[in-house]
Design a protein around this motif. Sequence first.
Motif: not given
Length: 232
Positions: A36-54
């Motif tokens: 569960s911790s890994n899932e939350n961490t990956v979600a943060q990476w997706v949010d900040t590094q992939i989605l936020a720039p767009e």
Amino acid sequence: MFKLKYRYLALLGAVFMIGCSGSSSIRQLNTSSQNSSNENTVAQWVDTQILAPEGLSLERDNIRYLTGNTDLNNDGSAEHFVLIQNSYFCGSGGCTAIIFDNSGIIISQMSVVKPPVLLADSTSNGWQDFMVWSNGAFRLMAYDGNTYPNNPSLEPAIDRKAGQQAAIEKVAEAEIYQQDGYEITPSKPTEIWAPASVYHFTFKHYGDPQAIYHAEVDAKKGTVDINPVSSY
């Protein structure tokens, strides 16, 4: 000699894929707090590094994705594969995929990817090869010393038909199939990083007309695993 096992699919504690609304996504889930911790961490990476720039976010834009983790370079830490499932990141040929290392650094980013994503038995430059579906075929993704290819559609096509046919024959030889089984149909694995040596099928059975049987053939281990998994 192939080993045949019969078991009913356990629903609780199994690894499966699920779609959610809001800030959730399509992920592999299990009951461990570490996962569960890994899932939350990956979600943060997706949010900040992939989605936020767009100009996007998981919560606001209900972005969905598939993810799975495995140790690609045998260093004891997992790498995380993320396949975005959103029209902004997808075209007719497939969707954008990203591989993060265990600290959130992007190792590779690729386009035109469709599931399934399969782990190969081979390695290149110390990293495990894998296959993705792209441009009408499985494509072998090999690490070049720095990253994986960014356009899978240009990579070598892998023909899995011979292996699939051999696996079908093993299912047909199984006792439960011999007892009035029929209509063996290939099916796709649901999890990211499924082993390429494992083939999945469904079939029906005249003696149990309310059930659909799932057969899993592991060509490497030499096992056939058959489960009645659902009803009409």
